[in-house]
Design a protein around this motif. Sequence first.
Motif, short mmCIF file in Angstrom:
data_model
loop_
_atom_site.label_atom_id
_atom_site.label_comp_id
_atom_site.label_asym_id
_atom_site.label_seq_id
_atom_site.Cartn_x
_atom_site.Cartn_y
_atom_site.Cartn_z
N TRP A 65 -54.52 85.46 -17.68
CA TRP A 65 -53.48 84.45 -17.85
C TRP A 65 -53.87 83.03 -17.44
O TRP A 65 -53.26 82.07 -17.91
N ALA A 66 -54.83 82.86 -16.56
CA ALA A 66 -55.14 81.51 -16.05
C ALA A 66 -55.81 80.66 -17.12
O ALA A 66 -56.86 81.00 -17.63
N ARG A 67 -55.17 79.53 -17.42
CA ARG A 67 -55.72 78.60 -18.40
C ARG A 67 -56.50 77.48 -17.73
O ARG A 67 -57.25 76.77 -18.37
N ASP A 68 -56.25 77.32 -16.42
CA ASP A 68 -56.96 76.29 -15.66
C ASP A 68 -56.91 76.67 -14.18
O ASP A 68 -56.34 77.69 -13.80
N GLU A 69 -57.52 75.83 -13.34
CA GLU A 69 -57.61 76.12 -11.90
C GLU A 69 -56.23 76.17 -11.24
O GLU A 69 -55.98 77.02 -10.39
N GLU A 125 -53.39 77.03 -12.56
CA GLU A 125 -52.72 78.28 -12.91
C GLU A 125 -53.37 79.46 -12.19
O GLU A 125 -52.68 80.39 -11.76
N ALA A 126 -54.66 79.42 -11.99
CA ALA A 126 -55.35 80.47 -11.24
C ALA A 126 -54.83 80.51 -9.80
O ALA A 126 -54.61 81.59 -9.23
N GLU A 127 -54.62 79.34 -9.21
CA GLU A 127 -54.07 79.27 -7.84
C GLU A 127 -52.64 79.81 -7.80
O GLU A 127 -52.27 80.53 -6.87
N ALA A 128 -51.84 79.46 -8.81
CA ALA A 128 -50.46 79.95 -8.87
C ALA A 128 -50.43 81.47 -8.99
O ALA A 128 -49.60 82.14 -8.36
N ILE A 129 -51.33 82.01 -9.77
CA ILE A 129 -51.41 83.46 -9.93
C ILE A 129 -51.85 84.11 -8.62
O ILE A 129 -51.32 85.15 -8.22
N GLY A 130 -52.78 83.48 -7.91
CA GLY A 130 -53.20 83.98 -6.60
C GLY A 130 -52.03 84.02 -5.62
O GLY A 130 -51.85 85.00 -4.89
#
Length: 177
Positions: A45-49, A51-56
Motif C-alpha cells: 500500500w505505501a506509495r511514498d515514505e 504513507e509507509a510511516e502511517a502504515i507503520g
Amino acid sequence: MAGIGTSCLTISELREFASFAAREQRYIRRALDIGLGRQDAVKLWARDEAEAEAIGAQYIAYRTVKTLREAAQAVRSVDFCADFLGSLIALTAFDLAQERLASFSAYRFLYERLIDVRTRPWLPAAFCAASALPQIRPERRKLLLRSISEAAATATGWSTREPCFYPEWVDEVAESP
C-alpha cells in the motif's frame, strides 16, 4: 435456498462497499490487510515514505486487535466492559484521526470485519466517543457525528450475521490493445 440468501447478503455488502469514497475503500482494504495479517501492507500500500510511516503507526495501533477480538466474545461485567470499550475507543480514535473514514457506515463496515460481529452493539458508542475527542479537528468532528443515523445510534438489537465480503487489494489490469 441458503445459497441465495448468502448471495443476496454478499451483493448487499458489495454495494455498501462500493458506496464509500475511494479513499475509504483503500483505507478499509489496507486496515484489513494489517488487522487480519493478510499481506505486508507497507509493500502493498505505501506509495511514498509518509504513507509507509502511517502504515507503520497503524501496525502499532492494531496490536490491540487480537485482544479486542477475544474480549468481544466475553463482554459480561461492567469492569470488563470498561476495559473493552476503552480499548475500542482508543483504536477507533486512531482510525478516525487518519481522516480516511468519513462516516459511521464505513467505520462499522471495517470494524465488523476487523474485530468481530459481536462488536456491533458497541460500535455506535465507540464511534461517538472517539469522534468527540479533541484529537479530531472540530469540522471533522461535526461531519463524523452527523454521519451516524438515529437508527444506528438507538438500535434495539443487532444482527449476529457474519460478514460475507472482505475487500482486498485488486491489481490493475492492463487494457488490451
